[in-house]
Motif scaffolding. Structure first.
Motif, PDB file in Angstrom:
ATOM      1  N   GLU A  43       0.832  -1.207   0.000  1.00  0.00           N
ATOM      2  CA  GLU A  43       0.000   0.000   0.000  1.00  0.00           C
ATOM      3  C   GLU A  43       0.864   1.254   0.000  1.00  0.00           C
ATOM      4  O   GLU A  43       0.595   2.205  -0.746  1.00  0.00           O
ATOM      5  CB  GLU A  43      -0.942   0.008   1.202  1.00  0.00           C
ATOM      6  CG  GLU A  43      -1.869   1.209   1.208  1.00  0.00           C
ATOM      7  CD  GLU A  43      -2.960   1.114   2.265  1.00  0.00           C
ATOM      8  OE1 GLU A  43      -3.970   1.820   2.098  1.00  0.00           O
ATOM      9  OE2 GLU A  43      -2.814   0.350   3.244  1.00  0.00           O
ATOM     10  N   GLU A  52      -7.378  -7.569  -2.050  1.00  0.00           N
ATOM     11  CA  GLU A  52      -8.395  -6.605  -1.616  1.00  0.00           C
ATOM     12  C   GLU A  52      -7.874  -5.172  -1.723  1.00  0.00           C
ATOM     13  O   GLU A  52      -8.612  -4.266  -2.105  1.00  0.00           O
ATOM     14  CB  GLU A  52      -8.851  -6.909  -0.191  1.00  0.00           C
ATOM     15  CG  GLU A  52      -9.654  -8.196  -0.107  1.00  0.00           C
ATOM     16  CD  GLU A  52      -9.920  -8.671   1.323  1.00  0.00           C
ATOM     17  OE1 GLU A  52      -9.474  -7.995   2.287  1.00  0.00           O
ATOM     18  OE2 GLU A  52     -10.574  -9.720   1.469  1.00  0.00           O
ATOM     19  N   GLN A 103      -7.971  -4.176  -5.377  1.00  0.00           N
ATOM     20  CA  GLN A 103      -9.376  -3.948  -5.749  1.00  0.00           C
ATOM     21  C   GLN A 103      -9.854  -2.590  -5.232  1.00  0.00           C
ATOM     22  O   GLN A 103     -10.480  -1.828  -5.952  1.00  0.00           O
ATOM     23  CB  GLN A 103     -10.249  -5.082  -5.181  1.00  0.00           C
ATOM     24  CG  GLN A 103     -11.690  -5.011  -5.612  1.00  0.00           C
ATOM     25  CD  GLN A 103     -11.864  -5.220  -7.105  1.00  0.00           C
ATOM     26  OE1 GLN A 103     -11.156  -6.012  -7.716  1.00  0.00           O
ATOM     27  NE2 GLN A 103     -12.782  -4.491  -7.713  1.00  0.00           N
ATOM     28  N   ARG A 104      -9.519  -2.297  -3.989  1.00  0.00           N
ATOM     29  CA  ARG A 104      -9.955  -1.035  -3.362  1.00  0.00           C
ATOM     30  C   ARG A 104      -9.338   0.176  -4.062  1.00  0.00           C
ATOM     31  O   ARG A 104      -9.998   1.208  -4.230  1.00  0.00           O
ATOM     32  CB  ARG A 104      -9.572  -1.048  -1.886  1.00  0.00           C
ATOM     33  CG  ARG A 104      -9.997   0.170  -1.091  1.00  0.00           C
ATOM     34  CD  ARG A 104      -9.850   0.011   0.409  1.00  0.00           C
ATOM     35  NE  ARG A 104      -8.582  -0.502   0.868  1.00  0.00           N
ATOM     36  CZ  ARG A 104      -7.497   0.262   1.099  1.00  0.00           C
ATOM     37  NH1 ARG A 104      -7.539   1.571   0.920  1.00  0.00           N
ATOM     38  NH2 ARG A 104      -6.386  -0.284   1.545  1.00  0.00           N
TER      39      ARG A 104
END
Length: 119
Positions: free
Chosen positions: A71, A113, A116-117
């Motif tokens: 991230e 995830e 995707q986010r």
């Protein structure tokens, strides 16, 4: 199991990966700097520097980065380089999760995830 990857390791790795990518520092010197500043293992430092380069080019990478680091790298690529490189980095992270699953190592659900986010 090795040393847990800290936020400082992630940040210093990212900064040095950028310098290597832009040929402002040699890879060996960057790895030395990361290890000296953070205590990160040299192998992990190499993986993070390599993964950054692959993200910038939109290429699948094989060494795993933790979700927090993924991230951090994705958001900072967006911040530092703009949408085009961010899209490349997302593509690379997605390809990494697919590669990992194909190896029979299970899934990287948290990274899937995250991709995707952010997509």
């Amino acid at each position: 199991m090795g040393i847990a990857i800290t936020n400082q390791m992630i940040e210093v790795s990212y900064d040095n990966a950028k310098k290597v990518y832009h040929k402002q520092i040699e890879l060996g010197k960057a790895l030395d700097a990361i290890v000296a500043a953070t205590g990160m293992g040299r192998g992990s430092a190499l993986a993070y520097v390599h993964d950054f380069s692959q993200m910038m080019q939109g290429n699948e990478y094989h060494r795993t980065m933790n979700t927090r680091a993924t991230e951090y790298f994705l958001l900072n690529i967006l911040n530092d380089y703009g949408k085009e490189y961010f899209v490349n980095a997302l593509q690379a992270a997605k390809a990494h999760t697919e590669y990992y699953a194909k190896q029979g190592k299970g899934s990287l659900r948290a990274i899937e995830e995250l991709v995707q986010r952010l997509s």
